[in-house]
Write a protein that holds these residues in place. Structure first.
Motif, PDB file in Angstrom:
ATOM      1  N   THR A 181      36.415 -32.561 -58.146  1.00 27.40           N
ATOM      2  CA  THR A 181      36.950 -31.617 -59.124  1.00 27.40           C
ATOM      3  C   THR A 181      38.445 -31.416 -58.915  1.00 27.40           C
ATOM      4  O   THR A 181      39.221 -31.401 -59.878  1.00 27.40           O
ATOM      5  CB  THR A 181      36.207 -30.268 -59.009  1.00 27.40           C
ATOM      6  N   ALA A 182      38.834 -31.252 -57.649  1.00 30.34           N
ATOM      7  CA  ALA A 182      40.253 -31.041 -57.349  1.00 30.34           C
ATOM      8  C   ALA A 182      41.072 -32.277 -57.719  1.00 30.34           C
ATOM      9  O   ALA A 182      42.168 -32.167 -58.289  1.00 30.34           O
ATOM     10  CB  ALA A 182      40.430 -30.707 -55.872  1.00 30.34           C
ATOM     11  N   MET A 183      40.538 -33.465 -57.404  1.00 29.60           N
ATOM     12  CA  MET A 183      41.295 -34.676 -57.712  1.00 29.60           C
ATOM     13  C   MET A 183      41.409 -34.882 -59.220  1.00 29.60           C
ATOM     14  O   MET A 183      42.443 -35.354 -59.720  1.00 29.60           O
ATOM     15  CB  MET A 183      40.651 -35.892 -57.048  1.00 29.60           C
ATOM     16  N   LEU A 184      40.349 -34.488 -59.961  1.00 32.63           N
ATOM     17  CA  LEU A 184      40.424 -34.590 -61.415  1.00 32.63           C
ATOM     18  C   LEU A 184      41.491 -33.628 -61.946  1.00 32.63           C
ATOM     19  O   LEU A 184      42.239 -33.963 -62.879  1.00 32.63           O
ATOM     20  CB  LEU A 184      39.050 -34.284 -62.020  1.00 32.63           C
ATOM     21  N   GLY A 185      41.580 -32.441 -61.336  1.00 31.30           N
ATOM     22  CA  GLY A 185      42.647 -31.506 -61.703  1.00 31.30           C
ATOM     23  C   GLY A 185      44.016 -32.113 -61.445  1.00 31.30           C
ATOM     24  O   GLY A 185      44.960 -31.930 -62.236  1.00 31.30           O
ATOM     25  N   ALA A 191      48.830 -36.655 -65.580  1.00 33.68           N
ATOM     26  CA  ALA A 191      48.891 -37.139 -66.968  1.00 33.68           C
ATOM     27  C   ALA A 191      49.823 -36.248 -67.798  1.00 33.68           C
ATOM     28  O   ALA A 191      50.621 -36.747 -68.608  1.00 33.68           O
ATOM     29  CB  ALA A 191      47.490 -37.168 -67.580  1.00 33.68           C
ATOM     30  N   LEU A 192      49.741 -34.945 -67.570  1.00 37.35           N
ATOM     31  CA  LEU A 192      50.600 -34.010 -68.306  1.00 37.35           C
ATOM     32  C   LEU A 192      52.055 -34.179 -67.876  1.00 37.35           C
ATOM     33  O   LEU A 192      52.963 -34.166 -68.719  1.00 37.35           O
ATOM     34  CB  LEU A 192      50.125 -32.564 -68.057  1.00 37.35           C
ATOM     35  N   ALA A 193      52.268 -34.344 -66.573  1.00 39.80           N
ATOM     36  CA  ALA A 193      53.633 -34.570 -66.084  1.00 39.80           C
ATOM     37  C   ALA A 193      54.209 -35.830 -66.732  1.00 39.80           C
ATOM     38  O   ALA A 193      55.342 -35.838 -67.236  1.00 39.80           O
ATOM     39  CB  ALA A 193      53.625 -34.697 -64.555  1.00 39.80           C
ATOM     40  N   ARG A 194      53.402 -36.889 -66.755  1.00 41.79           N
ATOM     41  CA  ARG A 194      53.867 -38.175 -67.292  1.00 41.79           C
ATOM     42  C   ARG A 194      54.194 -38.072 -68.783  1.00 41.79           C
ATOM     43  O   ARG A 194      55.169 -38.658 -69.250  1.00 41.79           O
ATOM     44  CB  ARG A 194      52.800 -39.239 -67.041  1.00 41.79           C
TER      45      ARG A 194
END
Ligand SMILES: NC(=O)c1ccc[n+]([C@@H]2O[C@H](COP(=O)([O-])OP(=O)(O)OC[C@H]3O[C@@H](n4cnc5c(N)ncnc54)[C@H](OP(=O)(O)O)[C@@H]3O)[C@@H](O)[C@H]2O)c1
Length: 293
Positions: A181-185, A191-194
């Protein structure tokens, strides 16, 4: 070290099983290996491991048999044809499983005269053989104690967590559930940063700070949760609701997939609907524990 502990079979040579067999070879163990795809044993055989031609021979070779397979369906597929060889064997089953599967696996093995010690490895393959790495074990204490040297060759810390063969699987799933879960976060944030022109490397210091702040939250909330206290003195679910909606909208505005932030918003909304708006967001634990209430 007794001679019984100095000779081990490893079945399943994915990245984890290969690391385990290599760590045992490093420590001078005589290692017999078996893998469905035999070529994965090549490097180990070059280092002195014996390649068993079939699962029955692999099981027959040693008292201690390490199982490192994808899941328990694979364990069954491998061991069923070898069942007559299982009598007197100690199965160190380090294959991921649910607690129920681990209990059923131990019961099945016992029917053939084998003992299962369930293991949950808290390390990637690179941590195998390292002193700081750990594994949860559960099953007969006497078996754990007798084979401690092998267990500590795999990960420096070998922790026994009781006789229930499901307990190690439970502890493993608790940690691994948090991990995924943490890694998916983290992937979502990358993805948002990119999408906003930042690389994963740009984001890394901030990601580290965020992750490193989490243990203090665990420590702060643990006693309160155990006491059933969700007082909204330092945070309120209503505040969190607004915040997670901002996260969702920021992802949507950037054209990033919103499945994960939308699921988070949904959980917060259910907490609000259950009347927890003025409580701490830790009240979501109660919602998660009893989703129908
Ligand atoms: N890798 C990690 O970071 C990590 C960390 C902690 C725990 N674990 C757990 O450790 C276990 C092994 O991990 P891994 O990364 O090595 O797993 P993996 O890449 O899935 O490989 C596991 C092995 O299972 C074998 N296998 C799968 N299905 C089979 C079947 N039906 N019949 C016979 N053999 C079968 C594969 O054989 P083939 O080579 O023939 O395909 C392979 O040797 C898993 O349960 C995993 O959850 C892994």
């Amino acid at each position: 070290m007794s001679s019984a502990q100095h000779s081990v079979t490893v079945m399943g040579l994915g990245p984890m099983g290969r690391a385990m067999a290599a760590a045992l070879l490093d420590r001078g163990y005589a290692v017999t290996v078996w893998n469905r795809t035999a070529s994965r044993a090549d490097d180990l055989v070059a280092r002195g491991a014996a390649l068993a031609p079939n699962p029955a021979d692999a099981v027959a070779a040693n008292e201690v048999v390490i199982l490192s397979l994808t899941d328990y369906a694979a364990v069954r597929a491998v061991l069923e044809p070898a069942a007559p060889a299982l009598g007197g064997r100690v199965l160190l089953n380090l294959t991921s499983a649910t607690p129920e599967e681990a209990r059923a696996g131990a019961h099945w093995a016992a029917g053939y005269g084998a003992v299962q010690l369930t293991g949950g490895v808290n390390s990637p393959p690179s941590g195998i053989g390292q002193p700081e790495s750990s594994t949860f074990y559960s099953g007969p204490r006497e078996v754990f104690d007798r084979h401690r040297a092998v267990l500590e060759a795999l990960t420096g810390r070998a922790e026994h967590h009781g006789e229930d063969p499901g307990r190690a699987a439970l502890l493993y799933q608790l940690g691994v559930g948090m991990f995924w879960t943490a890694m998916l976060g983290y992937w979502q944030a990358v993805a948002l940063a990119r999408a906003n022109g930042l690389t994963a490397a740009d984001f890394l210091p901030h990601a580290d700070d965020t992750a490193n702040s989490l243990p203090q939250f665990f420590a702060f909330y643990a006693d309160r949760i155990d006491a059933g206290v969700h007082v909204g003195d330092v945070d309120r679910l209503a505040m969190g609701m607004a915040s997670v909606e901002h996260v969702l909208q920021t992802n949507a505005d950037a054209g990033v997939d919103t499945a994960l932030p939308a699921a988070v918003v949904d959980l917060f909304r259910r907490g609000m609907e259950a009347g927890h708006g003025a409580d701490s967001f830790s009240a979501l634990v109660e919602l998660l524990a009893k989703p129908g209430k």
